[in-house]
Design a protein around this motif. Structure first.
Motif, short mmCIF file in Angstrom:
data_model
loop_
_atom_site.label_atom_id
_atom_site.label_comp_id
_atom_site.label_asym_id
_atom_site.label_seq_id
_atom_site.Cartn_x
_atom_site.Cartn_y
_atom_site.Cartn_z
N LYS A 1 -9.34 -0.19 -9.55
CA LYS A 1 -9.38 -0.11 -8.09
C LYS A 1 -10.82 -0.45 -7.68
CE LYS A 1 -9.43 3.54 -4.58
NZ LYS A 1 -9.49 2.77 -3.36
N ARG B 1 -17.99 -2.27 0.28
CA ARG B 1 -18.64 -1.88 1.53
C ARG B 1 -19.74 -2.88 1.84
NH1 ARG B 1 -14.91 0.92 1.03
NH2 ARG B 1 -14.69 3.17 1.32
N ALA C 1 -13.55 -2.32 2.59
CA ALA C 1 -12.28 -2.89 2.12
C ALA C 1 -12.02 -2.44 0.70
CB ALA C 1 -12.34 -4.41 2.22
N GLY C 2 -10.83 -2.82 0.20
CA GLY C 2 -10.50 -2.40 -1.16
C GLY C 2 -9.38 -3.23 -1.73
N THR C 3 -9.21 -3.12 -3.02
CA THR C 3 -8.08 -3.75 -3.68
C THR C 3 -7.79 -3.02 -4.99
OG1 THR C 3 -7.11 -5.85 -4.39
CG2 THR C 3 -9.41 -5.50 -4.98
N GLY D 1 -7.54 -5.89 1.02
CA GLY D 1 -7.83 -6.08 2.44
C GLY D 1 -8.64 -4.92 2.97
N SER E 1 -13.59 -0.68 -4.56
CA SER E 1 -13.95 -0.34 -3.19
C SER E 1 -15.14 -1.20 -2.80
CB SER E 1 -14.34 1.13 -3.06
OG SER E 1 -13.19 1.93 -3.11
N HIS F 1 -11.32 -3.63 6.37
CA HIS F 1 -12.12 -3.96 7.55
C HIS F 1 -13.33 -4.81 7.13
CE1 HIS F 1 -9.95 -0.63 9.45
NE2 HIS F 1 -10.25 0.08 8.38
N ARG G 1 0.82 -1.21 0.00
CA ARG G 1 0.00 0.00 0.00
C ARG G 1 0.86 1.27 0.00
NH1 ARG G 1 -4.98 1.16 2.36
NH2 ARG G 1 -5.44 1.50 0.18
N HIS H 1 -6.06 -1.92 11.01
CA HIS H 1 -6.63 -2.89 10.07
C HIS H 1 -6.37 -4.33 10.53
CE1 HIS H 1 -6.26 0.72 7.53
NE2 HIS H 1 -7.40 0.27 7.02
P1 5GP Z 1 -11.37 2.53 0.08
O1 5GP Z 1 -12.41 1.71 -0.62
O2 5GP Z 1 -12.00 3.68 0.79
O3 5GP Z 1 -10.22 2.89 -0.78
O4 5GP Z 1 -10.77 1.60 1.20
C1 5GP Z 1 -11.57 1.02 2.18
C2 5GP Z 1 -10.74 0.26 3.16
O5 5GP Z 1 -10.05 -0.81 2.52
C3 5GP Z 1 -9.69 1.08 3.85
O6 5GP Z 1 -9.69 0.72 5.22
C4 5GP Z 1 -8.41 0.71 3.20
O7 5GP Z 1 -7.38 0.78 4.10
C5 5GP Z 1 -8.65 -0.70 2.69
N1 5GP Z 1 -8.03 -0.89 1.38
C6 5GP Z 1 -8.32 -0.19 0.25
N2 5GP Z 1 -7.56 -0.61 -0.78
C7 5GP Z 1 -6.77 -1.59 -0.32
C8 5GP Z 1 -5.74 -2.42 -0.90
O8 5GP Z 1 -5.41 -2.33 -2.07
N3 5GP Z 1 -5.13 -3.31 -0.06
C9 5GP Z 1 -5.48 -3.44 1.26
N4 5GP Z 1 -4.82 -4.35 2.00
N5 5GP Z 1 -6.42 -2.67 1.83
C10 5GP Z 1 -7.06 -1.77 1.07
#
Ligand code: 5GP
Ligand code: MN
Length: 328
Positions: free
Chosen positions: A275, A279, A302-304, A296, A277, A298, A96, A117
């Motif tokens: 990317k 929920r 979460a996200g990837t 990864g 996201s 919560h 990250r 996390h």
């Molecule tokens: P968001 O969707 O707002 O980017 O991320 C939501 C949650 O997922 C955040 O707590 C963030 O830390 C976690 N997260 C988002 N992208 C990634 C990722 O690529 N890898 C991991 N391990 N966690 C992620």
């Protein structure tokens, strides 16, 4: 249990610190860095904050002294081998850090991670991590209270307030407790202004963001059981509206505002990949879904990031796996 005394000792035994946080930093990422930096500076330490991403414009007010720098190999790579301690905040896996990852991992200096996390990867010497905390900023608040390392002044209270308020979805998410509201009371007493902080983060948007939000909302679709809602943001829409990637933060939450929807997904088309996201409501663990795809987070957020792939190649696969978690 976080060993706050160990953290205090690490601070007292070292002089220079380099702080960093995750790609696309949110208010918890930036707020934690600034709050921790202020603690270190009050103690006379040397601090650098170097991030992969530029600070989004709506969070710049958290860094009035302009301490945070966007990573530049020429300017910053050497620092990773020169400072005494490297501090990773609000993340628990080194990927990250993106461009910073290599320099962080190669360094033989002391490395610590302060985070909330689940499922940390082994990449530092010491973890100060507990996933029951609402935000990384909340951990920093506890650290100050338990060790009395510095006074809770306004320049620390403001970034901690922003961190907790945003990670708790303006106090509507699960970990909003009476204990949190007591902490918030202390932050307000120390000078944090909730009206001003909310306004700066959420109500000072560029027009382009709201145009993109409109298009994204129009893209929402439901799966056949109507329990999964998903939305798509294309590069074309981003370019046409003039918005930027950081402004998409929070769009996915609208999926969960639909009756019966339990999982919300946002597919953001990056220049070199996608990317996602994720929920959820209740106990549906979208972090496990994200982990299946290399990410990864919560239970409920979460996200990837997937590289060299198109949304059309991954969308059905993710929705199928989301349906699996829905029915667990
Ligand atoms: P968001 O969707 O707002 O980017 O991320 C939501 C949650 O997922 C955040 O707590 C963030 O830390 C976690 N997260 C988002 N992208 C990634 C990722 O690529 N890898 C991991 N391990 N966690 C992620
Ligand atoms: Mn956080």
């Amino acid at each position: 249990m976080i060993d706050f005394l160990l953290l205090k000792r690490i601070i007292s035994e070292n002089n220079s610190f380099l702080l960093s946080t995750h790609v696309n930093p949110d208010a918890d990422a930036i707020g934690s860095e600034i709050a921790f930096c202020q603690i270190l500076k009050k103690l006379g330490k040397t601090v650098n904050i170097i991030n992969h991403s530029k600070t989004p414009y709506y969070l710049e007010f958290l860094d009035p002294e302009n301490i945070i720098q966007k990573f530049d190999v020429e300017k910053h790579a050497h620092l990773f081998d020169e400072v005494d301690v490297l501090v990773a905040l609000d993340l628990n896996s080194s990927n990250r850090l993106v461009k910073i990852e290599k320099y962080f991992n190669q360094s033989i200096k002391l490395k610590i991670c302060i985070d909330h996390h689940q499922h940390p990867e082994e990449f530092v010497n010491y973890f100060f991590l507990d996933s029951s905390y609402s935000a990384t900023g909340h951990i920093i608040f506890r650290f100050i209270k338990e060790t009395n390392i510095v006074d809770l002044t306004k320049n620390i209270a403001v970034p901690i307030y922003a961190a907790i308020m945003t990670d708790l979805g303006s106090f509507r998410f699960d970990r909003t407790t009476s204990k949190i509201h007591h902490i918030i009371a202390e932050l307000l007493d120390a000078g944090a202004d909730p009206v001003d902080i909310y306004d700066k983060i959420y109500d000072q948007s560029n027009f382009s963001k709201i145009k993109l939000l409109g298009e994204t909302l129009s893209s929402i679709q439901l799966n056949h059981s109507k329990e999964i809602a998903y939305m798509v943001v294309t590069q074309e829409a981003v370019l046409r509206t003039g918005a930027d990637e950081s402004e998409v933060d929070g769009f996915v939450n609208y999926c969960l505002s639909i009756k019966e929807v339990k999982i919300g997904l946002l597919f953001f088309e990056m220049k070199d990949g996608v990317k996602i996201s994720l929920r959820s409501k209740g106990t549906i663990p979208v972090n496990l879904l994200a982990e299946e795809f290399g990410g990864g987070g919560h239970t409920n957020a979460a996200g990837t990031r997937l590289f060299d792939i198109r949304i059309s190649e991954i969308l059905t696969k993710i929705i199928n796996r989301a349906e699996y978690y829905l029915n667990q």
